[in-house]
Design an enzyme around this catalytic site. Structure first.
Site, PDB file in Angstrom:
ATOM      1  N   SER A   7       0.856  -1.187   0.000  1.00  0.00           N
ATOM      2  CA  SER A   7       0.000   0.000   0.000  1.00  0.00           C
ATOM      3  C   SER A   7       0.894   1.239   0.000  1.00  0.00           C
ATOM      4  CB  SER A   7      -0.883  -0.002   1.252  1.00  0.00           C
ATOM      5  OG  SER A   7      -0.057   0.126   2.405  1.00  0.00           O
ATOM      6  N   ASP A  63      -0.944  -1.511  -4.132  1.00  0.00           N
ATOM      7  CA  ASP A  63      -2.312  -1.627  -3.619  1.00  0.00           C
ATOM      8  C   ASP A  63      -2.892  -0.218  -3.417  1.00  0.00           C
ATOM      9  OD1 ASP A  63      -4.562  -2.872  -2.555  1.00  0.00           O
ATOM     10  OD2 ASP A  63      -3.708  -3.088  -0.539  1.00  0.00           O
ATOM     11  N   GLU A  96     -11.140   0.222  -9.627  1.00  0.00           N
ATOM     12  CA  GLU A  96     -12.198  -0.084  -8.650  1.00  0.00           C
ATOM     13  C   GLU A  96     -13.446   0.701  -8.992  1.00  0.00           C
ATOM     14  OE1 GLU A  96     -11.302  -0.345  -4.434  1.00  0.00           O
ATOM     15  OE2 GLU A  96     -13.208   0.574  -3.904  1.00  0.00           O
ATOM     16  N   HIS A 108     -12.550  -3.013   4.521  1.00  0.00           N
ATOM     17  CA  HIS A 108     -11.157  -3.178   4.943  1.00  0.00           C
ATOM     18  C   HIS A 108     -11.083  -3.258   6.472  1.00  0.00           C
ATOM     19  CE1 HIS A 108     -10.341  -1.273   0.902  1.00  0.00           C
ATOM     20  NE2 HIS A 108      -9.702  -2.418   0.853  1.00  0.00           N
ATOM     21  N   HIS A 127     -11.602  -7.348  -2.474  1.00  0.00           N
ATOM     22  CA  HIS A 127     -10.851  -6.653  -1.418  1.00  0.00           C
ATOM     23  C   HIS A 127     -11.502  -6.954  -0.080  1.00  0.00           C
ATOM     24  CE1 HIS A 127      -8.169  -3.616  -3.483  1.00  0.00           C
ATOM     25  NE2 HIS A 127      -8.681  -4.317  -4.475  1.00  0.00           N
ATOM     26  N   GLY A 128     -10.795  -6.592   0.976  1.00  0.00           N
ATOM     27  CA  GLY A 128     -11.364  -6.779   2.311  1.00  0.00           C
ATOM     28  C   GLY A 128     -11.794  -8.215   2.507  1.00  0.00           C
ATOM     29  N   SER A 129     -10.975  -9.158   2.035  1.00  0.00           N
ATOM     30  CA  SER A 129     -11.426 -10.549   2.007  1.00  0.00           C
ATOM     31  C   SER A 129     -10.683 -11.465   2.961  1.00  0.00           C
ATOM     32  CB  SER A 129     -11.365 -11.085   0.579  1.00  0.00           C
ATOM     33  OG  SER A 129     -12.358 -10.451  -0.179  1.00  0.00           O
ATOM     34  N   ASP A 137      -4.937  -9.263   4.155  1.00  0.00           N
ATOM     35  CA  ASP A 137      -3.978  -8.551   5.002  1.00  0.00           C
ATOM     36  C   ASP A 137      -4.285  -8.790   6.480  1.00  0.00           C
ATOM     37  OD1 ASP A 137      -1.991  -6.929   5.979  1.00  0.00           O
ATOM     38  OD2 ASP A 137      -2.815  -5.056   5.234  1.00  0.00           O
ATOM     39  N   THR A 138      -5.538  -8.543   6.861  1.00  0.00           N
ATOM     40  CA  THR A 138      -5.917  -8.637   8.280  1.00  0.00           C
ATOM     41  C   THR A 138      -5.552  -9.981   8.909  1.00  0.00           C
ATOM     42  OG1 THR A 138      -7.703  -7.031   7.995  1.00  0.00           O
ATOM     43  CG2 THR A 138      -7.880  -8.525   9.873  1.00  0.00           C
TER      44      THR A 138
END
Ligand SMILES: [Zn+2]
Length: 350
Positions: free
Chosen positions: A50, A83, A142, A189, A223-225, A268-269
């Protein structure tokens, strides 16, 4: 092996019917964790940074580490991806460094917070596509706006405020020529994605399927997956952490996406949780230790485990040796002569 075009990685994934995890990095240990997992599972891989990561690590440190990863693992195809680029200049600077893929997130204005208009998004994304494709570099766009905030980037909210409209997705793909498209289907996210296990009222897989039917040649990106598994949350909390219980995107929903055109899955998380849990455990159990290697090594190992599991679940495991990576200059020729054109009107004529 030199860094590979993300477009080639995703085209091959489409042929093989699998997805490719895109894992965020900020430092050496995270890059090593990803490469250890890729080697063990024989997976092609997308490594992404990022804007915050590029700032934290300084561009050159991070990029040289990726080059080292490529040199040390010649059998693994690696794409290096920017990113959430917030502007033409951010994307251009990544390409100048040697990134083989960029995301131009024109769904937000340059501040990375305020939703932009459709026309603004088309304009800046098309400009990035022109610059990138001339150099053989892949572009992800996006359309729609994701929920949450991560690394200071994001509009906030639950992710349901700006779900992608399939008609707009088609128009966007036609007018920009992006290789890959991130869509908003209710994901967010950060760690706090859903307040319970998500169902169709908050995670719009039907919208994803509708978009794939209309845009079969554009690779879809989730994203946010992160799945934010309870066991990773529990380890953090068991050793003094204070996370509120939360739910991510279940792996079976991602797999449904992969059967319907999703080729890139951003994670990422889950890795952040694995690292933090492992470090907290060492601190809690052996407070006398103070050599950073005593906690960075288990942290790296914990992240490796999560990445290897995702690689297997996404189906990319075993595919590292399927194809010969093309030089980025060859990819540029494919864009110039139209063979890599994904715009609906062009792809239909092939
Ligand atoms: Zn994202």
């Amino acid at each position: 092996m030199p860094l590979v075009s993300m477009r080639q990685l995703l085209d091959e994934a489409a042929k093989g019917g699998y997805g490719v995890g895109a894992f965020n990095v900020n430092d050496m240990e995270q890059i090593q964790a990803i490469m250890m997992a890729a080697k063990e599972t024989k997976s092609p891989v997308i490594v992404q940074a990022s804007r915050g990561a590029r700032q934290f690590a300084e561009d050159l440190y991070l990029f040289r580490l990726i080059q080292a990863a490529a040199e040390l693992n010649p059998e693994i195809p690696i794409a290096m991806h920017q990113d959430h680029g917030n502007s033409y200049e951010t994307c251009k600077s990544a390409i100048e460094l040697g990134y083989t893929s960029v995301m131009m997130d024109g769904s937000l204005k340059e501040d990375g917070k305020t939703p932009s208009t459709f026309e603004e998004n088309v304009e800046v994304t098309r400009k990035v596509v022109e610059y990138a494709h001339a150099r053989g570099v892949t572009v992800e766009g996006e359309i729609g706006v994701l929920g949450g905030v991560e690394d200071g980037h994001g509009a906030g909210g639950t992710g349901l405020e700006h779900i992608t409209d399939p008609d707009q997705a088609v128009e966007f793909a036609e007018r920009t020529g992006v290789d890959a498209l991130a869509i908003a289907i209710g994901t967010s996210h950060g760690a706090y994605k859903f307040t319970k296990k998500p169902d169709g009222s908050v995670l719009k897989m039907d919208v994803l399927i509708a978009i794939h039917k209309r845009l079969p040649h554009t690779h879809l990106v989730m994203h946010g997956s992160s799945s934010v598994p309870k066991d990773l949350q529990d380890i953090v909390n068991q050793y003094g952490g204070k996370l509120k219980q939360t739910w991510g995107v279940p792996v079976e929903e991602i797999q449904l996406g992969i059967r319907n055109g999703v080729r890139k899955i951003n994670v990422d998380t889950d890795n952040r949780l694995a690292i933090t849990g492992a470090i907290r455990k060492v601190f809690a159990e052996t407070p006398e230790k103070f050599d950073p290697r005593d906690y960075l090594k288990p942290a790296r190992e914990a992240m490796k485990k999560v990445v290897a599991l995702r690689m297997t679940q996404f189906g990319q495991a075993g595919h590292a040796g399927d194809y010969k990576p093309m030089a980025i200059t060859e990819i540029a020729k494919g864009y110039a002569n139209g063979t890599l054109d994904t715009r609906p009107s062009m792809a239909a004529t092939r």
